[in-house]
Design an enzyme around this catalytic site. Structure first.
Site, PDB file in Angstrom:
ATOM      1  N   THR A  54     -55.940  13.889  -8.749  1.00 26.54           N
ATOM      2  CA  THR A  54     -56.087  15.173  -8.050  1.00 26.54           C
ATOM      3  C   THR A  54     -56.551  16.300  -8.972  1.00 26.54           C
ATOM      4  O   THR A  54     -57.139  17.272  -8.502  1.00 26.54           O
ATOM      5  CB  THR A  54     -54.750  15.592  -7.410  1.00 26.54           C
ATOM      6  OG1 THR A  54     -53.751  15.654  -8.423  1.00 26.54           O
ATOM      7  CG2 THR A  54     -54.331  14.641  -6.317  1.00 26.54           C
ATOM      8  N   ASP A  55     -56.282  16.166 -10.269  1.00 19.27           N
ATOM      9  CA  ASP A  55     -56.516  17.311 -11.161  1.00 19.27           C
ATOM     10  C   ASP A  55     -57.964  17.813 -11.138  1.00 19.27           C
ATOM     11  O   ASP A  55     -58.200  19.020 -11.165  1.00 19.27           O
ATOM     12  CB  ASP A  55     -56.104  16.967 -12.602  1.00 19.27           C
ATOM     13  CG  ASP A  55     -54.592  16.878 -12.743  1.00 19.27           C
ATOM     14  OD1 ASP A  55     -53.878  17.328 -11.825  1.00 19.27           O
ATOM     15  OD2 ASP A  55     -54.115  16.362 -13.763  1.00 19.27           O
TER      16      ASP A  55
ATOM     17  N   ASP B 274     -57.161   8.911 -15.969  1.00 17.61           N
ATOM     18  CA  ASP B 274     -56.537  10.122 -15.451  1.00 17.61           C
ATOM     19  C   ASP B 274     -57.712  11.084 -15.223  1.00 17.61           C
ATOM     20  O   ASP B 274     -58.625  11.160 -16.047  1.00 17.61           O
ATOM     21  CB  ASP B 274     -55.591  10.671 -16.523  1.00 17.61           C
ATOM     22  CG  ASP B 274     -54.817  11.874 -16.043  1.00 17.61           C
ATOM     23  OD1 ASP B 274     -53.592  11.770 -15.948  1.00 17.61           O
ATOM     24  OD2 ASP B 274     -55.420  12.935 -15.786  1.00 17.61           O
ATOM     25  N   SER B 275     -57.686  11.815 -14.134  1.00 18.43           N
ATOM     26  CA  SER B 275     -58.883  12.602 -13.831  1.00 18.43           C
ATOM     27  C   SER B 275     -59.078  13.770 -14.792  1.00 18.43           C
ATOM     28  O   SER B 275     -60.130  14.411 -14.780  1.00 18.43           O
ATOM     29  CB  SER B 275     -58.887  13.064 -12.379  1.00 18.43           C
ATOM     30  OG  SER B 275     -58.032  14.157 -12.183  1.00 18.43           O
ATOM     31  N   SER B 276     -58.114  14.050 -15.650  1.00 19.24           N
ATOM     32  CA  SER B 276     -58.338  15.060 -16.690  1.00 19.24           C
ATOM     33  C   SER B 276     -59.428  14.580 -17.656  1.00 19.24           C
ATOM     34  O   SER B 276     -60.006  15.366 -18.399  1.00 19.24           O
ATOM     35  CB  SER B 276     -57.061  15.285 -17.506  1.00 19.24           C
ATOM     36  OG  SER B 276     -55.969  15.425 -16.644  1.00 19.24           O
TER      37      SER B 276
ATOM     38  N   THR C 296     -65.940  35.210  -7.998  1.00 15.74           N
ATOM     39  CA  THR C 296     -64.683  35.962  -8.033  1.00 15.74           C
ATOM     40  C   THR C 296     -63.490  35.102  -8.472  1.00 15.74           C
ATOM     41  O   THR C 296     -63.424  33.913  -8.159  1.00 15.74           O
ATOM     42  CB  THR C 296     -64.361  36.598  -6.663  1.00 15.74           C
ATOM     43  OG1 THR C 296     -63.086  37.268  -6.757  1.00 15.74           O
ATOM     44  CG2 THR C 296     -64.296  35.597  -5.533  1.00 15.74           C
ATOM     45  N   GLN C 297     -62.553  35.747  -9.153  1.00 23.90           N
ATOM     46  CA  GLN C 297     -61.298  35.062  -9.518  1.00 23.90           C
ATOM     47  C   GLN C 297     -60.377  34.916  -8.313  1.00 23.90           C
ATOM     48  O   GLN C 297     -59.430  34.137  -8.350  1.00 23.90           O
ATOM     49  CB  GLN C 297     -60.534  35.887 -10.564  1.00 23.90           C
ATOM     50  CG  GLN C 297     -61.208  35.987 -11.884  1.00 23.90           C
ATOM     51  CD  GLN C 297     -60.430  36.855 -12.876  1.00 23.90           C
ATOM     52  OE1 GLN C 297     -59.269  37.169 -12.666  1.00 23.90           O
ATOM     53  NE2 GLN C 297     -61.092  37.224 -13.954  1.00 23.90           N
ATOM     54  N   CYS C 298     -60.638  35.700  -7.262  1.00 20.98           N
ATOM     55  CA  CYS C 298     -59.774  35.634  -6.083  1.00 20.98           C
ATOM     56  C   CYS C 298     -59.957  34.297  -5.385  1.00 20.98           C
ATOM     57  O   CYS C 298     -61.056  33.737  -5.374  1.00 20.98           O
ATOM     58  CB  CYS C 298     -60.116  36.741  -5.091  1.00 20.98           C
ATOM     59  SG  CYS C 298     -59.732  38.353  -5.716  1.00 20.98           S
TER      60      CYS C 298
ATOM     61  N   THR D 259     -53.013   9.218 -10.087  1.00 25.08           N
ATOM     62  CA  THR D 259     -51.646   8.874  -9.695  1.00 25.08           C
ATOM     63  C   THR D 259     -51.590   7.875  -8.553  1.00 25.08           C
ATOM     64  O   THR D 259     -50.715   7.005  -8.513  1.00 25.08           O
ATOM     65  CB  THR D 259     -50.912  10.171  -9.284  1.00 25.08           C
ATOM     66  OG1 THR D 259     -50.885  11.035 -10.412  1.00 25.08           O
ATOM     67  CG2 THR D 259     -49.489   9.903  -8.841  1.00 25.08           C
TER      68      THR D 259
HETATM   69  N1  ASP Z   1     -53.189  13.634 -13.800  1.00 24.51           N
HETATM   70  C1  ASP Z   1     -53.458  12.960 -12.565  1.00 24.51           C
HETATM   71  C2  ASP Z   1     -54.958  12.920 -12.373  1.00 24.51           C
HETATM   72  O1  ASP Z   1     -55.536  13.873 -11.966  1.00 24.51           O
HETATM   73  C3  ASP Z   1     -52.793  13.611 -11.438  1.00 24.51           C
HETATM   74  C4  ASP Z   1     -53.072  13.002 -10.095  1.00 24.51           C
HETATM   75  O2  ASP Z   1     -53.675  11.970  -9.937  1.00 24.51           O
HETATM   76  O3  ASP Z   1     -52.627  13.613  -9.128  1.00 24.51           O
HETATM   77  O4  ASP Z   1     -55.546  11.933 -12.642  1.00 24.51           O
END
Ligand code: ASP
Length: 355
Positions: A101-102, A69-71, A290-292, A25
């Site tokens: 950020t993802d 996109d980081s996905s 842990t999931q916590c 983003t």
């Molecule tokens: N989908 C975006 C990514 O991770 C979201 C972001 O950049 O915050 O690439």
């Protein structure tokens, strides 16, 4: 992956930073034609963030092509980043990686294991709002990241020679970070380790928690052999025997991260424990995480945890799943012997566990 370099600012100063733009983003701008977010030409970064001109330093930019996109991040991106940092290591005081950020916490975690004897800051940052938006958090994040990446102590040594995430005025150790907020500016947390710095009127460094253990006589070594045969099994009430069997005994994995309850607890139903024992007997590495969000795994606390330990499951302590994944990829890439991997999983290698 094709790469290109854009040199967009140079001054005759001894300080220098390399901005590495991978996508996400932060580097998007609304296309006036249809209103959709598209990556903008990074060579124009000074128009978007003119504040960067105020730094008396050389700022170069390196743009990945294609931007993603980081996905869509894959370990090949981490390998490319490690190689790029190694290639340019001597030319810059620090590195800022602009990343979506993802999956930023995964990338920062993995890089922390892949860069050995790191003596310079490698700072990941990004934003929740594109840099062209009036209320963007991208400018602030980028400016703080650049400042931290080039900050030196009075002896001229880097203030933070670590892989970190700089976000929302906070500096977090990369392999302790998790994304906790999909929409707010406070997107990241380091639940089990203190912040390394906070940016207010000035940047305050938490020196006693920063790792300075690199050997100045030696250079950077990178580890790019990654073995990605890892699965994650998140326990939940109602999980079926078939689902557990598929993941624990599936042919595709050499290791399984078991995301357990609380301090490392799992069901004590006979079929579940039989599958865990079967997986360990077949040579799989099982790591208990842990999931916590905070706190750690203690397999001696409850009988259910103790049973996992007795079955040969390795304790992940307070490691995050993101970090466990990077640590396993790295260790399994380095060592063919699972016994060696298991021994090192229990050790604190890069500040990823409190042990
Ligand atoms: N989908 C975006 C990514 O991770 C979201 C972001 O950049 O915050 O690439």
């Amino acid at each position: 992956m094709k790469l290109k370099i854009n040199l967009f600012q140079e001054r005759n100063t001894p300080t220098s930073v390399l901005l590495i733009y991978t996508g996400g983003t932060i580097g998007m701008k609304a296309d006036p034609a249809d209103g959709t977010l598209k990556p903008f030409d990074f060579s124009g970064i000074l128009e978007e963030v003119p504040e960067l001109r105020k730094f008396a330093m050389k700022i170069d930019a390196y743009t990945f092509n294609p931007l993603i996109d980081s996905s869509d991040v894959e370990p090949s991106l981490w390998q490319a980043l490690a190689r790029l940092i190694q290639e340019r290591y001597d030319a810059y005081d620090g590195f800022v990686i602009l990343h979506g950020t993802d999956t930023m916490a995964y990338s920062a975690s993995a890089l922390s294991f892949m860069l050995e004897n790191l003596g310079k800051p490698v700072i990941f940052t990004g934003s929740q709002l594109p840099i062209g938006e009036p209320r963007t958090d991208g400018k602030e994040n980028l400016i703080s990241a650049v400042e931290i990446a080039t900050a030196k102590d009075s002896d001229g040594h880097p203030m933070v020679p670590e892989v970190c995430i700089c976000f929302n005025s906070q500096l977090l150790r990369g392999n302790r970070s998790v994304k906790v907020n999909a929409t707010g500016f406070d997107a990241f947390k380091s639940p089990n380790y203190p912040l390394l710095a906070t940016a207010g009127i000035s940047i305050n460094y938490n020196n006693s928690f920063i790792h300075y253990g690199y050997d100045r006589r030696k250079g950077l070594t990178i580890h790019t052999d990654l073995d990605t045969r890892v699965s994650v099994l998140k326990l939940h009430p109602g999980i079926t025997e078939q689902a557990v069997r598929d993941i624990l005994l599936g042919d595709g994995s050499r290791a399984v991260i078991l995301e357990t309850y609380g301090s490392g607890n799992a069901p004590c139903r006979p079929w579940f424990l039989a599958l865990v024992r079967d997986a360990v007997t077949r040579g799989k590495i099982l790591l208990n995480v842990t999931q916590c969000q905070s706190g750690d795994v203690d397999m001696d606390l409850y009988a259910t945890g103790r049973t996992l330990k007795d079955a040969g499951v390795i304790c992940g302590h307070d490691i995050t799943t993101e970090s466990a994944l990077g640590k396993l990829f790295y260790l399994m890439g380095e060592y063919a012997d699972n016994g060696q991997v298991k021994v090192l999983l229990e050790k604190n290698l890069k500040g990823e566990i409190s042990k």
